[in-house]
Design an enzyme around this catalytic site. Structure first.
Site, PDB file in Angstrom:
ATOM      1  N   HIS A   1      28.638  21.806  19.470  1.00 19.37           N
ATOM      2  CA  HIS A   1      29.130  22.346  17.973  1.00 19.37           C
ATOM      3  C   HIS A   1      28.192  21.630  16.816  1.00 19.37           C
ATOM      4  O   HIS A   1      28.433  20.501  16.715  1.00 19.37           O
ATOM      5  CB  HIS A   1      30.714  22.170  17.983  1.00 19.37           C
ATOM      6  CG  HIS A   1      31.247  22.691  16.634  1.00 19.37           C
ATOM      7  ND1 HIS A   1      31.538  23.922  16.644  1.00 19.37           N
ATOM      8  CD2 HIS A   1      31.627  22.102  15.356  1.00 19.37           C
ATOM      9  CE1 HIS A   1      32.186  24.138  15.088  1.00 19.37           C
ATOM     10  NE2 HIS A   1      31.960  23.119  14.699  1.00 19.37           N
TER      11      HIS A   1
ATOM     12  N   HIS B   1      37.955  15.483  14.826  1.00 21.20           N
ATOM     13  CA  HIS B   1      37.192  14.613  14.053  1.00 21.20           C
ATOM     14  C   HIS B   1      38.217  13.943  12.899  1.00 21.20           C
ATOM     15  O   HIS B   1      38.886  14.373  12.410  1.00 21.20           O
ATOM     16  CB  HIS B   1      35.765  15.027  13.630  1.00 21.20           C
ATOM     17  CG  HIS B   1      36.309  16.206  12.421  1.00 21.20           C
ATOM     18  ND1 HIS B   1      36.555  17.322  12.450  1.00 21.20           N
ATOM     19  CD2 HIS B   1      35.977  16.274  11.199  1.00 21.20           C
ATOM     20  CE1 HIS B   1      36.658  18.067  11.634  1.00 21.20           C
ATOM     21  NE2 HIS B   1      36.296  17.318  10.805  1.00 21.20           N
TER      22      HIS B   1
ATOM     23  N   GLU C   1      38.422  17.423   2.931  1.00 21.79           N
ATOM     24  CA  GLU C   1      37.914  18.703   3.277  1.00 21.79           C
ATOM     25  C   GLU C   1      39.128  19.429   2.698  1.00 21.79           C
ATOM     26  O   GLU C   1      40.168  19.531   3.282  1.00 21.79           O
ATOM     27  CB  GLU C   1      37.695  18.755   4.732  1.00 21.79           C
ATOM     28  CG  GLU C   1      36.719  17.989   5.466  1.00 21.79           C
ATOM     29  CD  GLU C   1      36.653  18.224   6.899  1.00 21.79           C
ATOM     30  OE1 GLU C   1      37.175  19.105   7.327  1.00 21.79           O
ATOM     31  OE2 GLU C   1      36.026  17.223   7.598  1.00 21.79           O
TER      32      GLU C   1
ATOM     33  N   HIS D   1      42.624  18.102   4.071  1.00 20.20           N
ATOM     34  CA  HIS D   1      42.740  16.811   5.050  1.00 20.20           C
ATOM     35  C   HIS D   1      41.840  15.821   4.327  1.00 20.20           C
ATOM     36  O   HIS D   1      40.604  15.933   4.134  1.00 20.20           O
ATOM     37  CB  HIS D   1      41.774  17.179   6.236  1.00 20.20           C
ATOM     38  CG  HIS D   1      42.289  18.479   7.141  1.00 20.20           C
ATOM     39  ND1 HIS D   1      41.966  19.626   7.350  1.00 20.20           N
ATOM     40  CD2 HIS D   1      43.633  18.275   7.523  1.00 20.20           C
ATOM     41  CE1 HIS D   1      42.758  20.180   8.065  1.00 20.20           C
ATOM     42  NE2 HIS D   1      43.927  19.667   8.279  1.00 20.20           N
TER      43      HIS D   1
ATOM     44  N   HIS E   1      41.888  15.437  12.306  1.00 17.45           N
ATOM     45  CA  HIS E   1      42.283  16.916  12.375  1.00 17.45           C
ATOM     46  C   HIS E   1      41.479  17.752  13.220  1.00 17.45           C
ATOM     47  O   HIS E   1      40.294  17.271  13.737  1.00 17.45           O
ATOM     48  CB  HIS E   1      42.326  17.579  11.060  1.00 17.45           C
ATOM     49  CG  HIS E   1      40.880  17.441  10.189  1.00 17.45           C
ATOM     50  ND1 HIS E   1      40.581  16.303   9.580  1.00 17.45           N
ATOM     51  CD2 HIS E   1      40.016  18.240   9.792  1.00 17.45           C
ATOM     52  CE1 HIS E   1      39.359  16.687   8.927  1.00 17.45           C
ATOM     53  NE2 HIS E   1      39.029  17.881   9.240  1.00 17.45           N
TER      54      HIS E   1
END
Length: 254
Positions: free
Chosen positions: A108, A151, A157, A181, A187
């Site tokens: 990813h 992560h 964020e 976050h 999260h």
């Protein structure tokens, strides 16, 4: 900054999200090995056609100083300047024009690959603010947990959803909503997304069709307003989205 502007949409008033920076300006991210084309291309940004007008109707001019909004009334249009020139102007960009780049093998990719605009900081690897989107795209990665992995981040964020369903929290995140976050807060996707992603066949497919989510990312800690903290729509059970994720770690399979 310091420029008069207004937004008139063809379908009437609308709601949206706003990001304001107080240091430097937004610019296109450096493309590095990507080369000359990709992500948000300069040709797709549009600025207004130069024009002026003279009216005698009432206008309300909103200015912001030190975090407070002030309104002044005037009896003529603010767009009555004829001799203005320069290259500092408001612009608009259609997110559908974003040229997506993604992994075609495995893993990813970090969401920075979806950066539309960035306001750089003095510290490499961080930004005053990044504007990131998660657009419709193909996903073909093999041997990979395809949703955003769990992560912690050195950036704060702020997630928002313009339309559709966010790929990592389907059904639990509505258009017009937001999540925050803070830096170094763990999260990731909710339990339903984890279950689907770990059991599905990794065939090539589409993701995020008919949806548009985004992220404001900043190296700074974001502070909530009193309105946000006390709002009745605040989700006090947000953490429960991860409670039912089973522990699958097995040291004997390392």
């Amino acid at each position: 900054r310091g420029m008069r502007f207004s937004v008139a949409l063809p379908d009437g008033p609308s709601r949206g999200y706003m990001l304001e920076v107080f240091e430097s300006h937004f610019e296109l991210p450096d493309l590095g090995p990507i080369g000359a084309n990709g992500l948000a291309n300069p040709r797709d940004f549009k600025t207004p056609t130069a024009k002026y007008e003279h009216t005698n109707d009432e206008w309300h001019i909103v200015n912001k100083y030190q975090g407070e909004l002030f309104v002044a009334a005037q009896d003529h249009s603010p767009y009555d300047v004829v001799a203005w020139h320069g290259n500092y102007a408001p612009y608009k960009y259609d997110l559908a024009n974003f040229a997506v780049i993604n992994s075609v093998s495995f893993d990813h990719v970090d969401p920075s690959i979806f950066t539309v605009l960035t306001c750089k900081s003095a510290h490499p690897g961080t930004a005053v603010a990044d504007f990131v989107i998660f657009p419709p795209r193909f996903e073909v990665q093999q041997h990979t947990f395809r949703p955003p992995y769990f992560h912690r981040n050195c950036m704060s964020e702020f997630m928002g959803l313009i339309r559709g369903e966010y790929e990592a929290k389907q059904g639990g995140f509505l258009p017009g909503g937001a999540s925050l976050h803070s830096m170094m807060t763990p999260h990731g996707p909710d339990s339903q997304t984890v279950e689907r992603a770990t059991k599905r066949d990794l065939l090539p497919g589409r993701v995020a069709d008919n949806t548009q989510s985004f992220m404001f990312e900043s190296m700074f800690q974001l502070r909530l307003t009193k309105w946000a903290i006390e709002n009745q729509q605040r989700d006090h059970d947000y953490y429960k989205a991860w409670q039912s994720i089973p522990v699958t770690f097995n040291p004997n399979q390392i």
